[in-house]
Design a protein around this motif. Structure first.
Motif, short mmCIF file in Angstrom:
data_model
loop_
_atom_site.label_atom_id
_atom_site.label_comp_id
_atom_site.label_asym_id
_atom_site.label_seq_id
_atom_site.Cartn_x
_atom_site.Cartn_y
_atom_site.Cartn_z
N HIS A 103 -28.81 -12.47 17.18
CA HIS A 103 -28.13 -13.23 17.98
C HIS A 103 -27.98 -14.85 17.59
CE1 HIS A 103 -30.05 -10.09 20.38
NE2 HIS A 103 -29.17 -10.46 21.29
N ASN A 104 -28.78 -15.09 16.52
CA ASN A 104 -28.74 -16.48 16.21
C ASN A 104 -27.45 -16.87 15.42
OD1 ASN A 104 -30.35 -14.74 14.31
ND2 ASN A 104 -30.44 -16.27 13.00
N GLY A 149 -38.17 -25.92 13.99
CA GLY A 149 -38.66 -26.12 12.69
C GLY A 149 -39.52 -24.89 12.31
N GLY A 150 -40.22 -24.24 13.18
CA GLY A 150 -40.99 -23.03 12.72
C GLY A 150 -40.17 -21.87 12.42
N ILE A 151 -39.30 -21.63 13.39
CA ILE A 151 -38.48 -20.45 13.11
C ILE A 151 -37.69 -20.63 11.87
CG2 ILE A 151 -36.84 -21.12 14.86
CD1 ILE A 151 -37.82 -17.54 13.92
N GLY A 284 -33.82 -18.30 14.04
CA GLY A 284 -34.07 -16.83 14.08
C GLY A 284 -33.40 -16.55 15.29
N SER A 285 -33.36 -15.18 15.60
CA SER A 285 -33.08 -14.62 16.89
C SER A 285 -34.22 -14.36 17.90
CB SER A 285 -32.54 -13.01 16.63
OG SER A 285 -34.00 -12.49 16.00
N ALA A 290 -39.94 -14.41 18.69
CA ALA A 290 -41.30 -13.72 19.71
C ALA A 290 -42.39 -13.28 18.41
CB ALA A 290 -40.68 -12.73 20.27
N GLN A 291 -41.73 -12.71 17.36
CA GLN A 291 -42.71 -12.08 16.26
C GLN A 291 -43.31 -13.39 15.73
OE1 GLN A 291 -41.51 -11.03 12.08
NE2 GLN A 291 -41.69 -8.96 12.87
#
Length: 333
Positions: A103-104, A149-151, A284-285, A290-291
């Motif tokens: 999706h991203n 930032g995290g993703i 990310g998507s 979620a992961q």
């Protein structure tokens, strides 16, 4: 009415701003914003550095809060759920990339602060697909920065099937880099922090780096030749990219997640001779987010934050722009 803070022109100061979002769409949710991180992308949008800002602009794409209302066709989220919202507020859902779970990469994705009002507000709306539940173990105060930032640093680990035996270098230990050190260490990698700041050396080691390397020391870079499987660059400034490519193993990868505006000056022969790669990626998507959140909760990975009251948003912006926060600035409603 939604009460927010907006800039009226490029480089302007954030001022109180109200807008009527209209009826809640069937596939959307409304979030009560509890916390919202401030990212360098917010600064870039405020200043129209990327040429796509629309004013009035309500920044904020690192939202953590609770669902206040759900549209008629939303089934997987309920009022009261703790959730987060990142760079994208909706996707088309019909293109090949969406159907593949990427999706991203959707060309019709709606940015949360690109032609859409973001999270420097008491409420924000988004398509339910782009909103992700927070694990119970993850405090809302630190959750927002993970959604951008995290993703951003986690996504390439997933996309390139990074092995836990990999030797990885992180260039730039700031808002992105300090999270990358934690993720990579928990992943099992041997992690080297590239930093030009002596003050950050001990911090980098405490955050998960096994080694540090002075990025201003040309000799140290030369001695690191052929060491790394992956270099993750989080900086937005031009570097001597050829010197960094030289530190890669054969089949190694230089991956850029910092938005460098200058063209990359990289010689082809070192890439060709070692079958090395240069790549980049966005956030990310929702599935990958979620992961990432589950991984962060399991391994107690948390961005380090400095919290400001929402009404002190201009002080917070100045802290990010002219100061050296450790390491993310977060607004609290």
């Amino acid at each position: 009415m939604i009460k927010a803070y907006a800039v009226q022109q490029a480089g302007g100061e954030l001022q109180p701003f109200e807008y009527d979002p209209g009826p809640l769409a069937d596939h959307d949710v409304e979030i009560d914003v509890e916390y919202c991180g401030i990212c360098h992308s917010d600064l870039s949008m405020i200043n129209n550095e990327w040429g796509m800002s629309q004013y009035p602009l309500v920044p904020g794409h690192e939202v953590a809060g609770k669902i206040a209302a759900v549209g008629a066709h939303v089934n997987h989220l309920a009022v009261g759920d703790r959730v987060g919202l990142g760079w994208h507020s909706s996707y088309c859902g019909d293109c090949n990339t969406c159907l593949d779970g990427d999706h991203n990469l959707c060309s019709d994705a709606q940015g949360t602060i690109v032609g859409h009002h973001g999270g420097f507000a008491d409420k924000v709306r988004a398509q339910a697909t782009s909103v992700v539940k927070l694990p119970d173990e993850l405090p809302s105060e630190v959750a927002g920065p993970l959604f951008c930032g995290g993703i951003t640093v986690y996504n390439p680990m997933r996309q390139f099937d990074l092995k836990p035996t990999a030797r990885v270098g992180v260039i730039g230990i700031g808002g992105l880099g300090h999270m990358a050190l934690q993720f990579l260490n928990a992943w099992g990698c041997e992690v080297t922090a590239f930093t030009s700041s002596d003050s950050k050396r001990e911090e980098a080691l405490s955050l998960g780096a096994h080694h540090t390397l002075n990025s201003r020391d040309a000799q140290a870079l030369e001695q690191a030749a052929g060491r790394f499987d992956l270099l993750l660059s989080t900086v937005n400034v031009k570097l001597d990219w050829n010197a960094y490519v030289n530190t890669l193993k054969p089949k190694g990868r230089l991956h850029l997640v910092g938005a460098v505006l200058e063209p990359l000056d990289i010689s082809v022969f070192p890439l060709l001779a070692g079958q090395r790669s240069v790549s980049s990626s966005p956030v990310g998507s929702p599935a990958t987010i979620a992961q990432m959140l589950e991984f962060a909760a399991r391994h107690d990975i948390k961005p380090q934050v400095e919290v400001f009251a929402m009404q002190d948003v201009n002080k917070a912006i100045d802290r990010l722009h002219h100061g050296s926060p450790r390491y993310r600035v977060v607004l609290k409603n």
